[in-house]
Each structure stands twice: as structure tokens, then as C-alpha cells.
Design an enzyme around this catalytic site. Structure first.
Site, PDB file in Angstrom:
ATOM      1  CB  CYS A  31      -7.416  26.433  18.350  1.00  0.00           C
ATOM      2  SG  CYS A  31      -8.459  27.050  19.685  1.00  0.00           S
ATOM      3  CG  ASP A 419       0.796  -7.637  -6.210  1.00  0.00           C
ATOM      4  OD1 ASP A 419       1.282  -8.772  -6.183  1.00  0.00           O
ATOM      5  OD2 ASP A 419      -0.212  -7.340  -6.879  1.00  0.00           O
ATOM      6  CB  THR A 421       0.419  -8.798 -11.478  1.00  0.00           C
ATOM      7  OG1 THR A 421       1.242  -9.932 -11.705  1.00  0.00           O
ATOM      8  CG2 THR A 421      -0.465  -8.545 -12.688  1.00  0.00           C
TER       9      THR A 421
END
Length: 723
Positions: A31, A419, A421
Site C-alpha cells: 500500500c 494525422d 497518412t
């Protein structure tokens, strides 16, 4: 233990130089409190300037003074003093450096404490029943024996400067209960505390195993080819340049490149890609993928410690260490919360007897119960447990996220810039139209064009030849082949002069019919590249090509729209092609942009309130825009770019993965909110009931450890998140 340089810490500090950094595998941390103790102990070791602990991954990173080697023995001793254990190299998986599976619970220190303290409590109850004359002494003995390891842990934490630990509060509460005559209850509290700590450890262990399970994807052995004869060797001994044989049904033992053979490979264990992909000579393969059919000879390209699986594991572990803003806030809150509640407990012990005449034993009892409620374990672990589970779940799906902060931001993205391409499109032109004039057929146009382009390496040439191959066309021989600079290619086929060139070049050679000119313009308006075939000074047909949208592009954009995310396409391609693809996909499109132009558009949209902005690209050409956006996402099938650039990466290289990233982020944030509500809600309820004397010590312990287990189990639901 590994030694490297830390980019994470330097980024956090804003420093430009690299800091020597050693990573240790540590078992026993469960923890946020464990992390704080480990960090406090490590920073007291000579030569260590800072440290970061990651309970979810079981790692301790120490950052060293320049030219200072890590003192492994001192680190080992510091961790052992806290009850943790440094797992050395021979105990780890060499492929990925992940600790071996946890021991059975009854063999662990916490399990043994549960068994011993439980047996002592049962024995004390039996003695009390049959020999009442012994009074409370059996429970006192049971308490002291069970409390010893807890007190020792509290003392070790105190020595490294950690005062307000659950062990310290537990020790005070148990000893205080003995002093006011509540021995039986004190013994019960010790057992419940041990059980709660054990459950917390088991839950944390399951979360860690989701990471270490990745290391088992790569086989432990490989068939190395010495000459033509295979020799079975450990996979972690393979070196770049060596060759291995991979038979049908085998898991690939390394990252490599196929030298001989071809087969369908199942990449789903690594990238989440559902459909097997056919790979042949020259194609890259990833460790952990499965060879469905066909024997492969593969050249090793990366060592085991640098293969895709190992790098994914390191990325996930580093990401877990990079805390989300909400996690950092909760850590700061917890540091103020505990002292405040301790002060409140003191007031509860002192004021009621002095003001309203309450018995000292009653006020002290309530104060001790309040101390046990004070520990914020559940609150502190609520966020990192959920984020660790979310990161691990994403990694198993091929969604790599570099840190809790990125995971948090992804779910807040309002506008996503993509984008064109290679992101929305396949990244290579495809033949879309073939038209024939002057009485010849489409296959004749394609056959002649492919014959001319057969020896060219241009992407358009490759697309034309590939389409001819799909139609099983026999290509004639070409003589006198020659390139037309910037325009096309020419040669002789069966004694006829054949030219394949752009419409502009052809227009200067021959006269095009009005219908042909109209058709060429229409195709160009659709963003297609046109090549015209001329045979003996007569235009006989054309071939149109375009970088077409990915198969899942429409589905991915639709999924983003359903999530309420606006999408925009920015492209360096010519505006006409960008507009055509944008119209096809139904997305706002902007073309003709340089990398800096894309970054400027992103910055302008951020300033206008369209943010947070996410940017999706290949991680290189779009670097300025990726850096400008709040979160950058790289697409790629396991490449260096996909793993090491941007803030997140999609291994399976699909547009639909972007929506999966955002859904995972939102699911994780919802899980965090639920966890925080559970932790704070239970604390608030039991703080009030304890202060009013309604609930006592053993309920307080159950409330604390129970809440910790609840939030951990809730976080682990993310490991089964449906995408």
C-alpha cells in the site's frame, strides 16, 4: 536489480541531465504506507539522493549521486528492517525482470502471523472458559505475542522518520486496551488486524501478477540454429545476429526478423490484434506471438531484456510510478489527515473526563478506537490501485499509457487531432480505378502498366504491380525501359512504344479526348493520383490510385463521436487529397500543413477552449504537435516509435484503439471516484460512531482493513474491463 538512467524523475524535476538510477525488486509492499516507509529507509542509505517505491509493481527505484554505485547490501538491510525482502536477480525472470510468483499466503510472514495470533486467541478463549481463575492473562499473552511483529515494524518505521503508520497506531491502541483492562478485545483486534493485512497483501499480489503474467508470454527456451542444426538454449541467452527455428505451434522466443519461411502469426497476446497476420521473409516478429503454421527461420534483433514484452513491462511499471494529479493530491491530504485525527483522538481522551465527567477508561477506549480509524490506508491506495489495474488492463490489450497523469487526461480529451497518412489511411497508395479506352480491356491496361513498373521501387509502382498480381496477370517483357524524370516511365512491349505518365506529361505528347479530360479532373477532385497509359502515341486508359482509409477508420471515428469527442484531421498532403479523405470519412480536414503548422493549429485550438487536445500520429513527423497537445498518441505495431514516443501508444495499430484508450481512462477515473467515496464514506461513518461510543476497537479495525480490501478489489475489476 538493474542500473540505468532515470528519465521519469528528471522529467518530474525538470532537470536536463540524467540521474544514475538503480531498480530493486521488493516483495512485501502492499500500500501507500509501505511505499512511504520504503522510500524513507532508502533515502537514508549513503549515496542515495532520492527514491520512488511502487507497491503495485513491487519495485524500488533509488536515484544516486553521480558516479556512485548502488550499495545493494545497504538497500537490502534497509528493506529487511521494515519486513520487506529484496528479490535478487537469480530469483527473477530474466526475460523481463519481473519477480517470480508470490508464495502461498500461509507461507508469507503475514499469513504466519494470522495463523499464530489466531491460534493464540482460540487457546486463550478455551483457557478462559475452562480455567476462569486465570482471568485475562491468556488474552494478555495472546495480545503480546501477536503484537510483537507489529511493534517491531512500527519501531523500524519510526527509526526512518515515519511516525504515523498503521503499525504504530495499532501498537498504541492494543497496549492502551491492555492498560484499561480490555485484554480480550485487544487480542481480537490483533487477530483482525493480521487478517486485514493478509487480505490486503493477497489483493495487491493479484494486481502485481497481472503485470508479471506478461513475462510468461515469451517461452523460456529457444531452438538456436548452429549451422543448420537446432540446439535448445535458454531464451534469455539469445543475442542479436543469432538465428532461431520456430516451428508451427511455437511461441516466438525473441524479437527478430524472418529470414526464411512464411506463416500466420497470432499477435493478440502482445498487441491485442484479433486477426492472425501473415508474415514472410523480411517481416519483423515479436516475442510472445504464436506461430500458427509453417516453420520460420528468424534472426534475433534484440536481447531478451530489450524485447517488446520486457519493454512493455518496464513501461507499465514506470507508468504506475508516475502518479496522477488526483493521487498526488490524496497523498498530500493523507499526510495532514493522520496527524489531525491523532490530535482529535487526544482531545477525545482528555476533554470528556474533564468537561462532562466521563470515566477515563471510557474516553481512552474511544480515543484508541479512533486511532485505528485514523489510518488512511484505504484512501491512499484507492487511486494507485485503480490506476495500476487500468494500466495493466490496457497493456494486455495493446494500449500502452505512460503514467497515471496521462491516463487521467485521456478521459478529459474534448478534441482529437489525427494525422492522415498512416493513421486514418493505410499509409500506401492503392489502385482504386482502372479505365480503358480505344477498345482494349482493363486487364490489358493493368498488364502493360505493371510490366513497365515491375522493376520500380516507387509506392505507386508497387501498388500497380500488386493489383496485377491479385488478378493473376502474366506480364510481358519490357525492352528499352527508361524513367521520365518526374513524370513517369516508358519502354517497348512487343515492338510497341508504351508510356505510363502523369496527365500533364501525357497532355504534351498526345491529344486527350474531352471525355478523358473530364474523367481525369473528376478523379483528381477525389484526391486520387492519376497515371495515363499511352500506346503508340494513343492514350488507351488510366489508373487512379489513392491512399485509402483504413478498414476501421470509420468505425473508430464513430466510436469517438459516441464518446462526445470532436475529431479533426491535419495533413501535410495536398489540400485536395486531404479534403477528399475528410469527405469520405466525414471528418473536418486541413491539408498542406508543415509540422510547425500542425503545432500552431493545436495551440490555437487550446487557446480557443477546444481542449484538452489529444494528438494522434506516428510519433516522429508529428513531434511538434504531439508535444503541444495535452496528450500525444502514437500508432505503431510494436516499433520503437510506438513504445518510446508520445504519451500513449497503440500496439495493434487500429483507429478503434483510440476510443478504447478513452473508455479505459473514463472507466479508471470512475473507479477512482468510487474508491475515494468508499474510503472517505466508511471513515466518516466510523469516526462518528466511534466518537459516540457506538462502535469499539474490533469494529474500528474491520472498518480500516475492510475498506482497504474493498477498494483494492473494486480496482481489480478493471483487470476485466470490457473494451
Amino acid at each position: 536489480m538493474t542500473l540505468s538512467t532515470s528519465e521519469t524523475l528528471n522529467a518530474h524535476r525538470g532537470e536536463g541531465e540524467q540521474t544514475p538510477h538503480a531498480r530493486f525488486r521488493v516483495s512485501g509492499m502492499d500500500c501507500g504506507g509501505c511505499e512511504r516507509k520504503a522510500v524513507a529507509a532508502a533515502t537514508r542509505v549513503k549515496g542515495v539522493i532520492d527514491a520512488e517505491a511502487n507497491a503495485a509493481a513491487g519495485t524500488l527505484d533509488v536515484f544516486l549521486e553521480a558516479q556512485t554505485p548502488p550499495d545493494e547490501a545497504a538497500i537490502d538491510q534497509a528493506m529487511r528492517g521494515l519486513g520487506y525482502e529484496v528479490v535478487h536477480d537469480e530469483q527473477t525472470s530474466s526475460a523481463a525482470g519481473v519477480a517470480t510468483p508470490e508464495t502461498a499466503w500461509w507461507q508469507s510472514a503475514k499469513g504466519k502471523l494470522v495463523l499464530v495470533s489466531g491460534a493464540l486467541l482460540a487457546a486463550a478463549a478455551v483457557l478462559r472458559l475452562f480455567w476462569p481463575a486465570l482471568g485475562s492473562w491468556p488474552f494478555v499473552a495472546a495480545t503480546l505475542v501477536g503484537l510483537y511483529p507489529i511493534v517491531r515494524s512500527a519501531w523500524q518505521a519510526l527509526r526512518v522518520g515515519e511516525i504515523f503508520t498503521i503499525e504504530a497506531l495499532m501498537s498504541i491502541a492494543a497496549v492502551g486496551a491492555l492498560m484499561i483492562g480490555a485484554a480480550a478485545e485487544s487480542a481480537v483486534v490483533v487477530v483482525l488486524f493480521a487478517v486485514g493485512e493478509l487480505l490486503e497483501g493477497v489483493a495487491s499480489s493479484r494486481a502485481r501478477q497481472s503485470i508479471s503474467a506478461l513475462s510468461s508470454l515469451a517461452p523460456s527456451t529457444a531452438r538456436r540454429l548452429d549451422g543448420d542444426e537446432p540446439t535448445e538454449v535458454p531464451a534469455d541467452t539469445l543475442a542479436p545476429g543469432q538465428r532461431v527455428l520456430i516451428r508451427p505451434g511455437d511461441r516466438v522466443p525473441c524479437d527478430g526478423r524472418i529470414e526464411q519461411g512464411g506463416a500466420y502469426l497470432d499477435e493478440s497476446p502482445v498487441s491485442g490484434e484479433a486477426e492472425p497476420l501473415y508474415k514472410t521473409a523480411g517481416d519483423a516478429v515479436l516475442a510472445g506471438t504464436i506461430n500458427h503454421d509453417g516453420a520460420l527461420t528468424v534472426e534475433v534483433t534484440r536481447r531478451a531484456e530489450d524485447n517488446t514484452i520486457a519493454r512493455i513491462i518496464r513501461l507499465v511499471e514506470d507508468a504506475q510510478a508516475a502518479k496522477a494529479p488526483v493521487a498526488r493530491f490524496i497523498d498530500r491530504f493523507a499526510r495532514w489527515y493522520m496527524p489531525a485525527v491523532v490530535a482529535l483522538a487526544l482531545l477525545l481522551a482528555l476533554l470528556p473526563p474533564l468537561v462532562v465527567g466521563m470515566a477515563w477508561s471510557e474516553s481512552v477506549y474511544r480515543a484508541l478506537a479512533l486511532l485505528l480509524i485514523a489510518c488512511p490506508c484505504a484512501l491512499v491506495i484507492s487511486t494507485p490501485a485503480a490506476i495500476a489495474a487500468g494500466l495493466s488492463s490496457g497493456a494486455r490489450r495493446g494500449l500502452l499509457i505512460k503514467g497515471g497523469a496521462v491516463l487521467e487526461t485521456l478521459g478529459q480529451v474534448k478534441t482529437l487531432v489525427l494525422d492522415k497518412t498512416g493513421t486514418l489511411t493505410a499509409g500506401a497508395p492503392e489502385v482504386t480505378d482502372i479505365e480503358a479506352w480505344q477498345g482494349i480491356g482493363e486487364d490489358d491496361v493493368l498488364r502493360l502498366a505493371a510490366a513497365l513498373e515491375r522493376e520500380s521501387g516507387h509506392p505507386i509502382a508497387a501498388a500497380i504491380v500488386a493489383r496485377a498480381g491479385e488478378r493473376d496477370l502474366t506480364l510481358p517483357a519490357v525492352t528499352g525501359g527508361r524513367a521520365l524524370a518526374g513524370a513517369g516511365i516508358a519502354g517497348q512491349v512487343d515492338g510497341q512504344e508504351i508510356t505510363l505518365a502523369s496527365p500533364a506529361h501525357v497532355g504534351g505528347m498526345v491529344s486527350l479526348a474531352p471525355a478523358a479530360t473530364t474523367r481525369i479532373k473528376a478523379l483528381e477532385e477525389e484526391g486520387k493520383s492519376i497515371t495515363v497509359l499511352v500506346q503508340d502515341a494513343v492514350a488507351v486508359g488510366l489508373i487512379a490510385l489513392r491512399d485509402e482509409p483504413r478498414e476501421d477508420a470509420r468505425e473508430g471515428l464513430a466510436a469517438l463521436s459516441r464518446l462526445g469527442v470532436n475529431t479533426v484531421m491535419l495533413s501535410g498532403d495536398n489540400p485536395r487529397s486531404a479534403a477528399a479523405i475528410g469527405k469520405t470519412l466525414g471528418i473536418e480536414a486541413h491539408g498542406g500543413l508543415l509540422p510547425d503548422d500542425k503545432a500552431s493549429r493545436v495551440a490555437a485550438w487550446q487557446a480557443s477552449g477546444r481542449g484538452p487536445i489529444g494528438k494522434v500520429g506516428d510519433g516522429i513527423n508529428d513531434a511538434p504537435a504531439l508535444a503541444t497537445a495535452e496528450v500525444g498518441i502514437a500508432m505503431g505495431g510494436g516499433t520503437d516509435v510506438a513504445l518510446e514516443t508520445a504519451d500513449a501508444a497503440l500496439l495493434k495499430d487500429r483507429v478503434t484503439g483510440i476510443a478504447e484508450l478513452i473508455r479505459l481512462s473514463r472507466a479508471t477515473l470512475a473507479n477512482v471516484k468510487t474508491n475515494v467515496a468508499l474510503a472517505l464514506g466508511l471513515k466518516a461513518i466510523f469516526l462518528v460512531t466511534t466518537a459516540l461510543g457506538i462502535t469499539g476497537l474490533w469494529i474500528a479495525v474491520m472498518a480500516d482493513t475492510g475498506a482497504t480490501v474493498l477498494v483494492t478489489l473494486n480496482a481489480m475489476r478493471l483487470l476485466r474491463h470490457r473494451f
